[in-house]
Design a protein around this motif. Sequence first.
Motif, PDB file in Angstrom:
ATOM      1  N   ASP A 149       0.820  -1.227   0.000  1.00  0.00           N
ATOM      2  CA  ASP A 149       0.000   0.000   0.000  1.00  0.00           C
ATOM      3  C   ASP A 149       0.848   1.270   0.000  1.00  0.00           C
ATOM      4  O   ASP A 149       0.312   2.377   0.075  1.00  0.00           O
ATOM      5  CB  ASP A 149      -0.962   0.005   1.188  1.00  0.00           C
ATOM      6  N   HIS A 150       2.168   1.113  -0.078  1.00  0.00           N
ATOM      7  CA  HIS A 150       3.135   2.224  -0.103  1.00  0.00           C
ATOM      8  C   HIS A 150       3.086   3.082   1.159  1.00  0.00           C
ATOM      9  O   HIS A 150       3.472   4.247   1.142  1.00  0.00           O
ATOM     10  CB  HIS A 150       2.942   3.096  -1.348  1.00  0.00           C
ATOM     11  N   SER A 151       2.658   2.488   2.250  1.00  0.00           N
ATOM     12  CA  SER A 151       2.519   3.248   3.497  1.00  0.00           C
ATOM     13  C   SER A 151       3.864   3.662   4.092  1.00  0.00           C
ATOM     14  O   SER A 151       3.940   4.693   4.773  1.00  0.00           O
ATOM     15  CB  SER A 151       1.707   2.452   4.533  1.00  0.00           C
ATOM     16  N   MET A 152       4.906   2.898   3.854  1.00  0.00           N
ATOM     17  CA  MET A 152       6.219   3.314   4.366  1.00  0.00           C
ATOM     18  C   MET A 152       6.639   4.619   3.695  1.00  0.00           C
ATOM     19  O   MET A 152       7.017   5.580   4.363  1.00  0.00           O
ATOM     20  CB  MET A 152       7.272   2.230   4.120  1.00  0.00           C
ATOM     21  N   ASP A 153       6.548   4.657   2.372  1.00  0.00           N
ATOM     22  CA  ASP A 153       6.906   5.859   1.626  1.00  0.00           C
ATOM     23  C   ASP A 153       6.023   7.030   2.048  1.00  0.00           C
ATOM     24  O   ASP A 153       6.513   8.130   2.307  1.00  0.00           O
ATOM     25  CB  ASP A 153       6.780   5.592   0.126  1.00  0.00           C
ATOM     26  N   ARG A 154       4.742   6.794   2.123  1.00  0.00           N
ATOM     27  CA  ARG A 154       3.790   7.845   2.508  1.00  0.00           C
ATOM     28  C   ARG A 154       4.116   8.415   3.891  1.00  0.00           C
ATOM     29  O   ARG A 154       4.010   9.614   4.127  1.00  0.00           O
ATOM     30  CB  ARG A 154       2.363   7.289   2.468  1.00  0.00           C
ATOM     31  N   ASP A 155       4.556   7.548   4.805  1.00  0.00           N
ATOM     32  CA  ASP A 155       4.837   7.979   6.179  1.00  0.00           C
ATOM     33  C   ASP A 155       6.276   8.446   6.385  1.00  0.00           C
ATOM     34  O   ASP A 155       6.674   8.758   7.503  1.00  0.00           O
ATOM     35  CB  ASP A 155       4.511   6.844   7.162  1.00  0.00           C
ATOM     36  N   GLY A 156       7.084   8.465   5.306  1.00  0.00           N
ATOM     37  CA  GLY A 156       8.434   9.014   5.392  1.00  0.00           C
ATOM     38  C   GLY A 156       9.535   8.010   5.672  1.00  0.00           C
ATOM     39  O   GLY A 156      10.685   8.401   5.872  1.00  0.00           O
ATOM     40  N   TYR A 157       9.219   6.722   5.688  1.00  0.00           N
ATOM     41  CA  TYR A 157      10.237   5.691   5.900  1.00  0.00           C
ATOM     42  C   TYR A 157      10.869   5.310   4.565  1.00  0.00           C
ATOM     43  O   TYR A 157      10.216   5.383   3.516  1.00  0.00           O
ATOM     44  CB  TYR A 157       9.619   4.434   6.513  1.00  0.00           C
ATOM     45  N   GLU A 158      12.123   4.888   4.600  1.00  0.00           N
ATOM     46  CA  GLU A 158      12.794   4.383   3.410  1.00  0.00           C
ATOM     47  C   GLU A 158      13.533   3.100   3.764  1.00  0.00           C
ATOM     48  O   GLU A 158      14.170   3.018   4.807  1.00  0.00           O
ATOM     49  CB  GLU A 158      13.830   5.390   2.893  1.00  0.00           C
ATOM     50  N   LEU A 159      13.440   2.128   2.877  1.00  0.00           N
ATOM     51  CA  LEU A 159      14.199   0.888   2.992  1.00  0.00           C
ATOM     52  C   LEU A 159      14.847   0.673   1.634  1.00  0.00           C
ATOM     53  O   LEU A 159      14.149   0.483   0.631  1.00  0.00           O
ATOM     54  CB  LEU A 159      13.286  -0.281   3.360  1.00  0.00           C
ATOM     55  N   ARG A 160      16.174   0.737   1.616  1.00  0.00           N
ATOM     56  CA  ARG A 160      16.890   0.754   0.342  1.00  0.00           C
ATOM     57  C   ARG A 160      18.041  -0.245   0.352  1.00  0.00           C
ATOM     58  O   ARG A 160      18.774  -0.359   1.322  1.00  0.00           O
ATOM     59  CB  ARG A 160      17.447   2.163   0.107  1.00  0.00           C
ATOM     60  N   VAL A 161      18.213  -0.920  -0.784  1.00  0.00           N
ATOM     61  CA  VAL A 161      19.408  -1.715  -1.039  1.00  0.00           C
ATOM     62  C   VAL A 161      20.171  -0.958  -2.125  1.00  0.00           C
ATOM     63  O   VAL A 161      19.622  -0.695  -3.203  1.00  0.00           O
ATOM     64  CB  VAL A 161      19.069  -3.147  -1.495  1.00  0.00           C
ATOM     65  N   ARG A 162      21.411  -0.589  -1.819  1.00  0.00           N
ATOM     66  CA  ARG A 162      22.235   0.186  -2.751  1.00  0.00           C
ATOM     67  C   ARG A 162      23.453  -0.633  -3.148  1.00  0.00           C
ATOM     68  O   ARG A 162      24.239  -1.060  -2.304  1.00  0.00           O
ATOM     69  CB  ARG A 162      22.677   1.490  -2.093  1.00  0.00           C
ATOM     70  N   ARG A 163      23.621  -0.811  -4.448  1.00  0.00           N
ATOM     71  CA  ARG A 163      24.827  -1.428  -5.005  1.00  0.00           C
ATOM     72  C   ARG A 163      25.739  -0.279  -5.433  1.00  0.00           C
ATOM     73  O   ARG A 163      25.362   0.526  -6.286  1.00  0.00           O
ATOM     74  CB  ARG A 163      24.489  -2.296  -6.197  1.00  0.00           C
ATOM     75  N   ILE A 164      26.920  -0.231  -4.858  1.00  0.00           N
ATOM     76  CA  ILE A 164      27.863   0.854  -5.129  1.00  0.00           C
ATOM     77  C   ILE A 164      29.031   0.285  -5.923  1.00  0.00           C
ATOM     78  O   ILE A 164      29.684  -0.656  -5.480  1.00  0.00           O
ATOM     79  CB  ILE A 164      28.374   1.488  -3.825  1.00  0.00           C
ATOM     80  N   THR A 165      29.279   0.879  -7.084  1.00  0.00           N
ATOM     81  CA  THR A 165      30.425   0.494  -7.903  1.00  0.00           C
ATOM     82  C   THR A 165      31.356   1.684  -7.993  1.00  0.00           C
ATOM     83  O   THR A 165      30.967   2.757  -8.456  1.00  0.00           O
ATOM     84  CB  THR A 165      29.979   0.061  -9.313  1.00  0.00           C
ATOM     85  N   THR A 166      32.582   1.486  -7.511  1.00  0.00           N
ATOM     86  CA  THR A 166      33.617   2.514  -7.559  1.00  0.00           C
ATOM     87  C   THR A 166      34.834   1.861  -8.204  1.00  0.00           C
ATOM     88  O   THR A 166      35.517   1.057  -7.567  1.00  0.00           O
ATOM     89  CB  THR A 166      33.965   3.018  -6.139  1.00  0.00           C
TER      90      THR A 166
END
Length: 187
Positions: free
Chosen positions: A41-58
Motif C-alpha cells: 500500500d506504499h505506506s512506508m513511503d507515505r509515512d516518510g520511511y525508506e528501505l533501500r538496497v544500494r549497489r555501489i560500484t567505484t
Amino acid sequence: MSVEAELTAVVREPERVRAKLAERAAAEHSVYADTYYDRPDHSMDRDGYELRVRRITTGEDRRVVLTYKEPPVDEASRSKPEHETTVADPEVMGTIFEGLGLVELISLEKHCDNYRFTADGREMLATVVTVPELDGRTFIEVETMADPDDLTAALASVRAVLDDLGVTEDDAVDESYTDMVARGRER
C-alpha cells in the motif's frame, strides 16, 4: 540515534562546483544502483520511511549497503535518522523483503562524484549527482551526521558549505530523486 543532516540542491554550474570541491578533496566517482522497498500500500513511503538496497560500484570495487531511514525530524531539510549496514548479497535481501510481504517501490541509478572533507569541525560528504532519467540535470547533496539536539547547528554547517560553493537556498530541491523519477516514468 544519528541523523543525516543533509541538504540537496540543483547545480546550475556543475564544472565550477566540481572545481571548488576539488580544492577541498579528490573526487571519488561511483555509480549507485538503488532499489527501494515498501509495503504493497506504499505506506512506508507515505509515512516518510525508506528501505533501500544500494549497489555501489567505484572502479573495480563493488559493495552493497542496506539503509533504513525513519521519517524526517526536520521537515524543511527532510533530514532523517539513518541506519545503515553492509550486506553480502542484494538478491538475498530482495528475497527476504518479498518473503516479508514487501514489494519493490522503485529502482534507479545515480552517478556520483563524492568529496569527503572537514568543514566547521564536521566530517562532510558532498556528492555531485546526475540521475540519467532526470534530463541531464545535476544536483548536489551535502551531508554530515549529527545528534538530534545538534541538527540545527549541523544544517547551518551544511548550508555554509553550499554557500561557499555558490549554491543558494533558491536552488534547494524539495522532492526526492525517487519521486522525481517516478513522476517522469508516469509521463
